[in-house]
Structure formats: structure tokens, C-alpha cells
Write an enzyme that holds these catalytic residues in place. Structure first.
Site, PDB file in Angstrom:
ATOM      1  CG  ASN A   6      -1.877   1.222   1.269  1.00 40.43           C
ATOM      2  OD1 ASN A   6      -1.890   2.039   0.407  1.00 40.43           O
ATOM      3  ND2 ASN A   6      -2.669   1.361   2.519  1.00 40.43           N
ATOM      4  CG  PHE A   7       2.967   2.552  -3.460  1.00 37.60           C
ATOM      5  CD1 PHE A   7       3.558   1.378  -3.173  1.00 37.60           C
ATOM      6  CD2 PHE A   7       3.253   2.746  -5.020  1.00 37.60           C
ATOM      7  CE1 PHE A   7       4.188   0.521  -3.819  1.00 37.60           C
ATOM      8  CE2 PHE A   7       4.038   1.960  -5.603  1.00 37.60           C
ATOM      9  CZ  PHE A   7       4.632   0.734  -5.064  1.00 37.60           C
ATOM     10  CE  LYS A   8      -0.251   3.057   4.772  1.00 39.63           C
ATOM     11  NZ  LYS A   8       0.165   3.104   6.432  1.00 39.63           N
ATOM     12  CG  HIS A  88      -5.843   1.698   5.557  1.00 42.61           C
ATOM     13  ND1 HIS A  88      -5.588   2.511   6.458  1.00 42.61           N
ATOM     14  CD2 HIS A  88      -4.778   0.919   5.245  1.00 42.61           C
ATOM     15  CE1 HIS A  88      -4.112   2.368   6.673  1.00 42.61           C
ATOM     16  NE2 HIS A  88      -3.626   1.292   6.086  1.00 42.61           N
ATOM     17  CD  GLU A 157      -3.249  -2.315   7.205  1.00 40.57           C
ATOM     18  OE1 GLU A 157      -1.906  -2.550   6.857  1.00 40.57           O
ATOM     19  OE2 GLU A 157      -3.713  -1.286   6.977  1.00 40.57           O
ATOM     20  N   GLY A 163       3.014   2.347  10.853  1.00 40.50           N
ATOM     21  CA  GLY A 163       4.051   3.457  10.350  1.00 40.50           C
ATOM     22  C   GLY A 163       4.743   3.876  11.871  1.00 40.50           C
ATOM     23  CB  SER A 194       6.008  -2.068  11.753  1.00 40.57           C
ATOM     24  OG  SER A 194       5.589  -0.526  12.282  1.00 40.57           O
TER      25      SER A 194
HETATM   26  P1  13P Z   1       3.305   0.417   7.716  1.00 34.29           P
HETATM   27  O1  13P Z   1       3.868  -1.002   7.055  1.00 34.29           O
HETATM   28  O2  13P Z   1       4.175   1.534   7.116  1.00 34.29           O
HETATM   29  O3  13P Z   1       3.070   0.471   8.951  1.00 34.29           O
HETATM   30  O4  13P Z   1       1.865   0.601   7.422  1.00 34.29           O
HETATM   31  C1  13P Z   1       0.871  -0.406   7.342  1.00 34.29           C
HETATM   32  C2  13P Z   1      -0.471  -0.072   6.570  1.00 34.29           C
HETATM   33  O5  13P Z   1      -1.176   0.811   6.975  1.00 34.29           O
HETATM   34  C3  13P Z   1      -0.472  -0.615   5.391  1.00 34.29           C
HETATM   35  O6  13P Z   1      -2.008  -0.634   4.886  1.00 34.29           O
END
Ligand code: 13P
Length: 230
Positions: A6-8, A88, A157, A163, A194
Site C-alpha cells: 500500500n503506497f498510500k 483502512h 492492522e 508507520g 510495520s
Molecule cells: P506500515 O507498513 O508503514 O506500518 O503501514 C501499514 C499499513 O497501513 C498498510 O496498509
């Protein structure tokens, strides 16, 4: 195993193109039974060549119409996109997506036959209250969701692990996944929060973990490919 990136709000159209080209080469060495998904930002959606599925991080529950700033099925069909992230925690929190809205979106994309990666997760203050509170909170995120849908993948999650660099512990993932697996009739269940090259082996060896949804560590193709090649 499923490895989803997920690149966000990261990467551009140009950098995504380079990423996909490099990824394609790395994927030649992946285990044939593993599946890779990439969710780039919507401006970078396109048809890409390679052994992976491209999905959208979000879309509005419409074919098309007057929804300024949104994309619908028509814009996704242009690139043959049939996978979406729904629920999400960042959208629930920053875009005020309530459970009702999330469930409506789920229903719509289910009707459209999309693969849905349905995300759930608890905030830290709930985790601190103990396991019973965690499960109560997580199960409420299935309200209005048809978990019997055959193209659903659930992603657990924990918000406090997203993050932060601090993944949930093996014990936390293991107990939560065991309980969730029962609640979701054994549908595929990913862990997110993470996940990175340093902990991937440990995470995917936990019973009840069918893969990972990766944010930060997916942004470089080197780091992401290290995970599915581990
Ligand atoms: P991180 O891997 O940066 O913790 O993010 C996880 C996430 O929200 C994936 O959708």
C-alpha cells in the site's frame, strides 16, 4: 502467502512506472504460490505487465457521476482494475469513513465482483484495555460486512503498529489472528503494521497469517522484494 503493498500518498506516476518495471524482474524469482498486490496512488493507476495484481487504495461507490474529486468503476475499468482496499484505518480516521459508509462501499464493490482487501484494526487505548476489548472492537468492524463473499481478504492492522516501526509481537498477532480466523470463516487474513524485511520471516511463520499488507517497507522495490523473496 499474499504480499500486498500500500503506497498510500507516496510515489508519482513516473516513479510507480519505474517501480513496476523493477518489480516485474524481481517477481520472476518469487514462489509460484505467492501472490503480490500493489496499491499505488490513483494518479499512478495504469495497466502494468508482470506477475502481480494492481488495485486501487480507494474509489467511490459509483460507476460514474457527479462526485467531484472521486473515481468510480468507469475509471478503474479503463485499466482492468478489480481489486480495492476498503476500511483502512487512515480513511476511517482522516476521511471520517464510518462503519456504515465502509459497509456500503463493501457492498457496492462486492456487487461489482471486486477483490476486496478489507482492513480492520484497533487503536492503542483499546489494546491497552486487554484482549476482550480488542476483539469486541474488531468484531464491530464486521458490522454490515458480508464476510462470506468469496473474494474477500481481511487485513488486520493494529493502528498503533502502523508507520511506527513497532510491529505487534508474535504473541499479539498469533492470538488475534486465531480469534479472527474463527470469526471470518477462515478467509485469508493478512497482518499489517510495520512489517519489514527484518521481521517478515517471523510474521509469516505465525499460524493464521496468510500474508502481509505493507506500507513504508513497500515503498522501495528492494525492500518489498526482499520480503517476498525471503
Ligand atoms: P506500515 O507498513 O508503514 O506500518 O503501514 C501499514 C499499513 O497501513 C498498510 O496498509
Amino acid at each position: 502467502m499474499i504480499f500486498a503493498a500500500n503506497f498510500k500518498t507516496n510515489h508519482t506516476r513516473a516513479s510507480t512506472k519505474t517501480y513496476m518495471e523493477d518489480l516485474k524482474v524481481k517477481l520472476v524469482s518469487k514462489k509460484p504460490e505467492d501472490k503480490v498486490y500493489i496499491f499505488p496512488p490513483s494518479t499512478a493507476l495504469d495497466r502494468f505487465d508482470g506477475d502481480f495484481t494492481v488495485g486501487t487504495q480507494n474509489a467511490y461507490a459509483t460507476q460514474n457521476g457527479a462526485y467531484t474529486g472521486e473515481i468510480g468503476v468507469e475509471q478503474l475499468e479503463e485499466f482492468g482494475i478489480k481489486a480495492i482496499l476498503i476500511g483502512h484505518s487512515e480513511r476511517r480516521e482522516y476521511m471520517d469513513e464510518t462503519q456504515t459508509k465502509v459497509a456500503e462501499k463493501f457492498d457496492f464493490f462486492k456487487e461489482q465482483g471486486f477483490e476486496i482487501i478489507y482492513c480492520i484494526g484497533e487503536p492503542l487505548h483499546i489494546r491497552e484495555k486487554g484482549f476482550e476489548s480488542v476483539m469486541q472492537y474488531l468484531l464491530a468492524q464486521f458490522e454490515g460486512i458480508d464476510i462470506s463473499y468469496d473474494k474477500v481478504i481481511v487485513a488486520y492492522e493494529p493502528i498503533w503498529a502502523i508507520g511506527t516501526g513497532r510491529s505487534a509481537t508474535v504473541d499479539e498477532i498469533s492470538t488475534t489472528h486465531r480469534a479472527l480466523k474463527k470469526a471470518i470463516n477462515n478467509k485469508p487474513l493478512l497482518y499489517g503494521g510495520s512489517a519489514k524485511p527484518a521481521n517478515i520471516k517471523e510474521i509469516i511463520s505465525i499460524a493464521g497469517v496468510d500474508g502481509v499488507l505493507v506500507g513504508s517497507a513497500s515503498l522501495s522495490v528492494e525492500s518489498f522484494s526482499e520480503m517476498f523473496l525471503a
